[in-house]
Write an enzyme that holds these catalytic residues in place. Structure first.
Site, PDB file in Angstrom:
ATOM      1  N   HIS A 114       0.279  -8.383  -0.066  1.00 32.65           N
ATOM      2  CA  HIS A 114       0.728  -7.476   0.984  1.00 32.65           C
ATOM      3  C   HIS A 114      -0.304  -7.329   2.099  1.00 32.65           C
ATOM      4  O   HIS A 114       0.021  -7.438   3.281  1.00 32.65           O
ATOM      5  CB  HIS A 114       1.038  -6.098   0.399  1.00 32.65           C
ATOM      6  CG  HIS A 114       1.457  -5.110   1.436  1.00 32.65           C
ATOM      7  ND1 HIS A 114       2.704  -5.136   2.015  1.00 32.65           N
ATOM      8  CD2 HIS A 114       0.791  -4.091   2.043  1.00 32.65           C
ATOM      9  CE1 HIS A 114       2.798  -4.173   2.917  1.00 32.65           C
ATOM     10  NE2 HIS A 114       1.649  -3.523   2.955  1.00 32.65           N
ATOM     11  N   ASN A 165       0.813  -1.210   0.000  1.00 27.28           N
ATOM     12  CA  ASN A 165       0.000   0.000   0.000  1.00 27.28           C
ATOM     13  C   ASN A 165       0.851   1.267   0.000  1.00 27.28           C
ATOM     14  O   ASN A 165       0.338   2.356  -0.286  1.00 27.28           O
ATOM     15  CB  ASN A 165      -0.954   0.007   1.203  1.00 27.28           C
ATOM     16  CG  ASN A 165      -0.236   0.079   2.536  1.00 27.28           C
ATOM     17  OD1 ASN A 165       0.601  -0.773   2.843  1.00 27.28           O
ATOM     18  ND2 ASN A 165      -0.555   1.068   3.349  1.00 27.28           N
ATOM     19  N   HIS A 166       2.146   1.143   0.293  1.00 32.52           N
ATOM     20  CA  HIS A 166       3.020   2.316   0.252  1.00 32.52           C
ATOM     21  C   HIS A 166       3.686   2.515  -1.104  1.00 32.52           C
ATOM     22  O   HIS A 166       4.414   3.496  -1.271  1.00 32.52           O
ATOM     23  CB  HIS A 166       4.063   2.251   1.363  1.00 32.52           C
ATOM     24  CG  HIS A 166       3.545   2.762   2.665  1.00 32.52           C
ATOM     25  ND1 HIS A 166       3.651   4.066   3.066  1.00 32.52           N
ATOM     26  CD2 HIS A 166       2.853   2.136   3.652  1.00 32.52           C
ATOM     27  CE1 HIS A 166       3.081   4.221   4.245  1.00 32.52           C
ATOM     28  NE2 HIS A 166       2.594   3.056   4.618  1.00 32.52           N
TER      29      HIS A 166
END
Length: 442
Positions: A295, A246-247
């Site tokens: 993730h 998500n980053h």
């Protein structure tokens, strides 16, 4: 616990305190900060809002709520709270700075929407004048051999980065294969990455790796981490795998530091290149038709198949809902069913959800990351949901161990390996993060 940054225990005791005294705005506000520090943005937003319901004049509540909304990409909502703070405290320089910074982001987003079109976006690679880039005679850093990444180049690169030196920008831009990455580790700090390679050996054809997202935004050497990973991907394309976290997204990079880091060390155009590459990273990896790695986690609705995952249009910024969002953001929970996410994005899923997904897709278990774990890993859902987190002493303050997993044999039985943080240069862990993300301590 709060003062010592043990936020998990702080949350526990603030919760008990609120059971005894549910009208204390300060308890809600402080628990909101503890949730922010553990990236539970949704819960943080709820607590900050509750603090303001109890005491509309409690200024820290507005700060906390603004921080939560900023972390969730809700910039207009954050701006409204900053306006309140500035109106109440017109002489507060810090509040005024944060208001101005947030207002700048809101205007920037509005401008981007205004100039957006449905036309095929031109790749930033097309705007790079690579041929006319020159490598200066005094550049003593790593160099490609006949334009190729070699093992010697990678060893030189890691040593160069360890000494906090920069790779020449032509060497970052010159291989367009970085734009076409096709498709168990996470949240890396550079010196811990080197430690993993020291503990487990360098990547090779006989020592393959899978890294499970959040390569950036997790420290002040994110650029060195991602360039090292991309270099090994080019060197061993069939034995080195990278999944998107998500980053690896624009909003998170803007707030948590990667955009600022790339601009500080190189240029804004270089960040655009990384942004484009991140959109091509795979969202999941299926190993031997037995283990699925992603993730975040599983989905907000039942019925998602491996074929559905393959069909996701991943070359974009993630939406706020749907399978792509879930793969990057969701978390497991101990109870059956699904519930609202503690992060304010996607959902939390229970052991029954995991069981149904695995049965439908004929898989044994899932491996995911996305959450700090005190021991570096956690096994839940009767052994069918494994979390692994490879950044020890997360952000130099959480005190957690890191871990990685070996998957061996025909049954892919996981073997867990723990390790602790290693020394790194005296640079604060989020040196390039947007100043708006620092207000949680106010």
């Amino acid at each position: 616990f709060f003062k010592n940054k043990d936020y998990e225990n702080a949350i526990k005791y603030y919760t008990e305190a609120l059971e005894l005294n549910p009208s204390n705005a300060i308890y809600y506000s402080n628990r909101s900060l503890a949730y922010l520090r553990t990236e539970c943005y949704g819960y943080a937003l709820v607590d900050a809002t509750r603090a303001l319901e109890l005491d509309k004049n409690y200024i820290k509540g507005y700060y906390r709520r603004a921080t939560s909304n900023m972390a969730l990409g809700k910039f207009k909502a954050a701006l409204k709270d900053y306006e309140t703070v500035v109106r109440v405290r017109p002489n507060d320089k810090d509040a005024k700075m944060k208001y101005q910074e947030c207002n700048k982001i809101v205007k920037q987003k509005a401008f981007e929407r205004a100039i957006a079109s449905d036309e095929l976006k031109r790749s930033v690679v097309d705007s790079l004048d690579i041929e006319n880039m020159t490598i200066e005679d005094d550049y003593a850093g790593p160099k490609l051999e006949d334009g190729k990444v070699t093992l010697k180049f990678m060893k030189d690169l890691m040593a160069w980065f360890k000494d906090q030196k920069k790779l020449h920008r032509k060497l970052i831009s010159c291989d367009d294969k970085l734009i076409f990455l096709f498709s168990l580790l996470i949240s890396l700090v550079y010196y811990d990455l080197l430690n993993i390679f020291e503990l487990n050996g360098l990547p090779s054809i006989t020592n393959p790796y899978l890294f499970n997202g959040d390569f950036v935004d997790r420290g002040s050497f994110s650029l060195e981490v991602i360039l090292t990973l991309f270099g090994f991907k080019l060197l061993y394309p069939e034995h080195f795998y990278l999944l998107r976290g998500n980053h690896e997204t624009d909003n998170m990079n803007q707030m948590y530091g990667f955009e600022g880091e790339v601009k500080a060390k190189y240029t804004a155009q270089m960040f655009q290149l990384f942004s484009e590459v991140f959109q091509w990273l795979p969202l999941a990896q299926c190993i031997n038709n037995k283990v699925l790695v992603m993730h975040g986690g599983l989905f907000s609705e039942d019925g998602v198949t491996l074929e559905d995952i393959r069909k996701i249009d991943r070359n974009r910024q993630p939406p706020d809902s749907g399978p792509m969002c879930d793969l990057l953001w969701s978390d497991p929970q101990p109870q059956d069913g699904r519930s609202v996410s503690k992060r304010g994005v996607s959902c939390q899923f229970g052991p029954d959800v995991t069981e149904r997904f695995l049965e439908q897709n004929k898989l044994q278990y899932i491996v995911r990351s996305h959450e700090v774990k005190a021991e570096g890993y956690e096994v839940t859902h009767s052994g069918k949901c494994i979390t692994v987190f490879s950044a020890p002493n997360y952000c130099d303050q959480m005190g957690n161990k890191g871990a990685y997993i070996h998957l061996r044999g025909s049954d892919l039985k996981p073997e867990f390996h723990q390790f602790t943080a290693v020394p790194h240069p005296n640079v604060k862990p989020m040196a390039y993060a947007n100043s708006l993300m620092q207000l949680g301590m106010m």
